[in-house]
Write a protein that holds these residues in place. Structure first.
Motif, PDB file in Angstrom:
ATOM      1  N   GLN A 201       0.787  -1.226   0.000  1.00 32.88           N
ATOM      2  CA  GLN A 201       0.000   0.000   0.000  1.00 32.88           C
ATOM      3  C   GLN A 201       0.824   1.284   0.000  1.00 32.88           C
ATOM      4  OE1 GLN A 201      -3.312   0.317  -0.377  1.00 32.88           O
ATOM      5  NE2 GLN A 201      -2.919   2.508  -0.476  1.00 32.88           N
ATOM      6  N   GLU A 205       1.374   3.964  -3.209  1.00 31.33           N
ATOM      7  CA  GLU A 205       0.934   5.360  -3.114  1.00 31.33           C
ATOM      8  C   GLU A 205       2.065   6.304  -3.483  1.00 31.33           C
ATOM      9  OE1 GLU A 205      -1.503   6.852   0.122  1.00 31.33           O
ATOM     10  OE2 GLU A 205      -1.714   4.799   0.879  1.00 31.33           O
ATOM     11  N   GLU A 241      -2.668   1.617  -8.093  1.00 33.39           N
ATOM     12  CA  GLU A 241      -2.813   2.951  -7.506  1.00 33.39           C
ATOM     13  C   GLU A 241      -2.761   3.953  -8.654  1.00 33.39           C
ATOM     14  OE1 GLU A 241      -3.841   4.472  -3.789  1.00 33.39           O
ATOM     15  OE2 GLU A 241      -3.187   2.422  -4.227  1.00 33.39           O
ATOM     16  N   TYR A 341      -5.214   5.232   5.922  1.00 28.85           N
ATOM     17  CA  TYR A 341      -4.978   5.948   4.665  1.00 28.85           C
ATOM     18  C   TYR A 341      -6.244   6.135   3.827  1.00 28.85           C
ATOM     19  CZ  TYR A 341      -4.642   0.999   3.375  1.00 28.85           C
ATOM     20  OH  TYR A 341      -4.884  -0.340   3.237  1.00 28.85           O
ATOM     21  N   ARG A 370      -7.502   7.660  -1.217  1.00 30.65           N
ATOM     22  CA  ARG A 370      -6.508   7.740  -0.142  1.00 30.65           C
ATOM     23  C   ARG A 370      -6.404   9.173   0.387  1.00 30.65           C
ATOM     24  NH1 ARG A 370      -6.945   2.329  -0.690  1.00 30.65           N
ATOM     25  NH2 ARG A 370      -5.689   1.484  -2.392  1.00 30.65           N
TER      26      ARG A 370
END
Length: 440
Positions: A201, A205, A241, A341, A370
């Motif tokens: 994750q 990001e 993402e 997040y 996010r």
């Protein structure tokens, strides 16, 4: 039995490359494993299996050299062989042709008593199959399952390449929890303690600030003490993402990916789907969307009461699966209980910009918008009992131009379960790892 050397023999054709119009009467070489044999005295048969199908090998005593005919007596199920022979059309054969051998190489021996029967004529329980996984994978059903899994991962990559995503590879060894909690496997890393990654994750990001749109297909590790038919402790995830978007945008990407993959499997894996008796249907776009609140109302109308803020557990999910078929989204989950997040709605902070993708009762994916503002993220960390200084490597990137972004993670094995109709996730993972299984 004397074992032959391969020497300069090389396969000329796989089973699915034998074109009868051009090859009838010609000599070819096939390589593979003996699936089964049959002895009718003056006539012997063997079925050779390779990765793409089967070939019937016919040994007529009247037409073969005596030494070659006698050598066929040594054939055993699962024995690796190379066979040189003449292609002959024969409509009585399951494949419409047979191979009349001119030479035969027995490339290794096989134990007399195999621990399971790859033809499934003798049934074996799942533990026996997993204990002897390589033999089990040679079965027609298991082989078809993993051909489909291969097709799924190929289609996923093609989908993202077509949409200008960049494939990334993030670390499997990390210094701190990605999502908080205790569901981590600690490892000794020189003088320090480290952990196996539970998610890519934070890295994905950060990488949106470099590549805009990224994806990864990689394993993750979760120390959850589950013993269910849909949980493992090592699993392959498909993660994306995207910069300059929100949860609605990445939901659109996800539903288009699922539609693309299912269409590809439906159109290109007819043989494997037939073997598995899977009546796979291509879902219509767009997928149905229900907010969390609407989902609770739907459950209540069907006799299943939950309070706002409750998780939708296994029993409730099974109830939903009996009401809604195919893929659908549950959106706007309560902010409480979501990872630090995940962004909350500006007008209703108690509701998050998040979603789960369900297929029947099985959760396939989850994701959301996010948090991209540093101070808000720090406060979220504190609110969840996490120490911001442990996330300095992540937080500092927010000083360098972090755009609005969103993403999701999709369980690859669960998707393959849906496509193949398998009821246990262990059947769609080559070597599954759960609480009790570390071998083979």
């Amino acid at each position: 039995m004397e074992i032959d050397k391969l020497e300069n023999w090389r396969r000329t054709h796989y089973s699915d490359q034998i074109d009868l119009e051009t090859l009838e009467g010609k000599e070819i070489i096939v390589c593979g494993w003996i699936k089964q044999t049959r002895d009718l005295g003056g006539l012997k048969f063997a079925i050779l299996r390779d990765n793409f199908g089967e070939v019937q090998i016919t040994f007529p005593k009247a037409k073969l050299d005596e030494k070659l005919f006698d050598k066929a007596n040594s054939l055993r199920n699962e024995m690796p062989v190379a066979i040189k022979g003449i292609v002959k059309i024969d409509k009585r054969s399951p494949t419409g042709f047979e191979l009349i051998p001119t030479d035969l190489k027995l490339l290794n021996n096989v134990t007399a008593n195999l621990p399971l029967d790859p033809t499934y004529k003798v049934k074996a329980d799942l533990d026996t199959r997993l204990d002897n996984r390589i033999l089990d994978l040679r079965s027609t059903q298991a082989h078809a399952t993993f051909i489909i899994r291969h097709k799924v991962t190929t289609a996923i990559r093609q989908f993202f390449v077509n949409r200008r995503f960049i494939e990334i590879n993030t670390p499997r060894i990390i210094a701190t929890a990605t999502e908080g909690g205790t569901e981590l496997f600690p490892i000794a890393y020189f003088e320090k303690e480290a952990f196996l990654a539970q998610s890519p994750q934070l890295y994905k990001e950060q990488l949106t600030t470099v590549f805009d749109k990224v994806y990864e297909i990689a394993p993750i590790f979760r120390a959850e003490e589950h013993s269910t038919t849909r949980h493992l402790n090592e699993l392959m995830m498909v993660d994306i993402e995207m910069a300059f978007c929100n949860y609605n945008d990445v939901m659109n990407v996800l539903e288009n990916l699922i539609h693309y993959v299912i269409s590809d499997v439906k159109n290109n894996c007819d043989k494997e789907l037939n073997i598995l008796k899977s009546d796979l249907q291509i879902p219509k776009l767009p997928f149905k969307r229900y907010t969390y609140t609407e989902t609770l109302e739907l459950l209540a109308k069907n006799g299943y009461e939950l309070s706002w803020g409750d998780d939708i557990g296994t029993d409730a999910s099974r109830k939903l699966g009996s009401i809604i078929s195919g893929p659908y989204f549950i959106t706007e989950w309560p902010s409480e209980g979501k990872p630090f997040y995940i962004q909350s709605r500006a007008d209703k902070p108690e509701i998050s910009e998040s979603f789960d993708l369900m297929y029947g009762w099985i959760e396939l994916a989850s994701g959301g918008t996010r948090v991209h503002e540093k101070e808000i993220l720090i406060q979220r960390l504190i609110n969840q009992g996490l120490t911001p200084s442990s996330f300095d490597f992540h937080l500092k990137v927010f000083d360098w131009g972090m755009p609005p972004h969103a993403g999701w993670g999709l369980g690859l094995a669960r998707l393959v379960m849906v496509l193949t109709g398998k009821q246990n996730i262990r059947e769609v993972v080559v070597f599954p790892r759960d609480r009790t299984r570390l071998t083979p």
